[in-house]
Design an enzyme around this catalytic site. Structure first.
Site, PDB file in Angstrom:
ATOM      1  N   ILE A 144     -20.595  -2.703  25.108  1.00 38.85           N
ATOM      2  CA  ILE A 144     -21.418  -3.838  24.679  1.00 38.85           C
ATOM      3  C   ILE A 144     -21.046  -5.120  25.431  1.00 38.85           C
ATOM      4  CG2 ILE A 144     -19.995  -4.742  22.769  1.00 38.85           C
ATOM      5  CD1 ILE A 144     -22.541  -4.600  21.023  1.00 38.85           C
ATOM      6  N   GLN A 150      -5.750  -2.401  22.420  1.00 35.43           N
ATOM      7  CA  GLN A 150      -6.784  -1.524  21.858  1.00 35.43           C
ATOM      8  C   GLN A 150      -7.403  -2.232  20.661  1.00 35.43           C
ATOM      9  OE1 GLN A 150      -5.356   2.261  20.379  1.00 35.43           O
ATOM     10  NE2 GLN A 150      -7.427   3.085  20.116  1.00 35.43           N
ATOM     11  N   HIS A 194     -10.779   6.296  23.315  1.00 34.82           N
ATOM     12  CA  HIS A 194     -11.908   6.094  24.231  1.00 34.82           C
ATOM     13  C   HIS A 194     -11.377   5.814  25.624  1.00 34.82           C
ATOM     14  CE1 HIS A 194     -10.946   2.235  22.280  1.00 34.82           C
ATOM     15  NE2 HIS A 194     -11.276   1.644  23.421  1.00 34.82           N
TER      16      HIS A 194
END
Ligand code: 5GP
Ligand code: ZN
Length: 114
Positions: free
Chosen positions: A31, A94, A100
């Site tokens: 995003i 993180q 991920h």
């Protein structure tokens, strides 16, 4: 895990811009992209981070790297090079506690990372 952002994105409960999916993993655009190409690849199963990878759940990590290699060819950045990053825990910055791998491409990276 019921209250996990990336579990929900992988399950399609929260919208995202899909790059790739299969039974084991889901890839989607970040995003807040940090490079012309910036997507994330997550296992569908909830694993907190690299620190929670075990001999039992490690096969999905190998699968994700094979997917990244294939996507790098298909999306055309394998030849120029790219970066795969996984941040772990607080000092590793993180922010989402579901394993991920960031895939960044389309510009020259710097080293060391900040
Ligand atoms: P981390 O900081 O944990 O290594 O990476 C988390 C990444 O997830 C960040 O790069 C951030 O921009 C991205 N991110 C956070 N929330 C969302 C979201 O709701 N949708 C998408 N597509 N990316 C997100
Ligand atoms: Zn999760």
């Amino acid at each position: 895990m019921s209250d996990c952002l990336f579990c929900k994105i992988a399950a399609g409960e929260i919208p995202s811009k899909k790059v790739y999916e299969d039974d084991l993993c889901y890839a989607f655009c970040d995003i807040n992209p940090q490079a012309p190409t910036h997507f994330l690849v997550v296992p569908r199963a909830h694993i907190q981070s690299v620190s929670a990878v075990t001999e039992e759940n490690a096969p999905v990590v190998g699968h994700i790297f094979a997917v990244i290699a294939r996507l790098s060819e298909e999306l055309g950045f394998a030849g120029s090079g790219y970066r795969v990053v996984s941040n772990i825990g607080e000092a590793g910055q993180q922010t989402v506690p579901h394993l991920h791998f960031h895939v960044l491409a389309g510009r020259d990276m710097t080293w060391p990372p900040g």
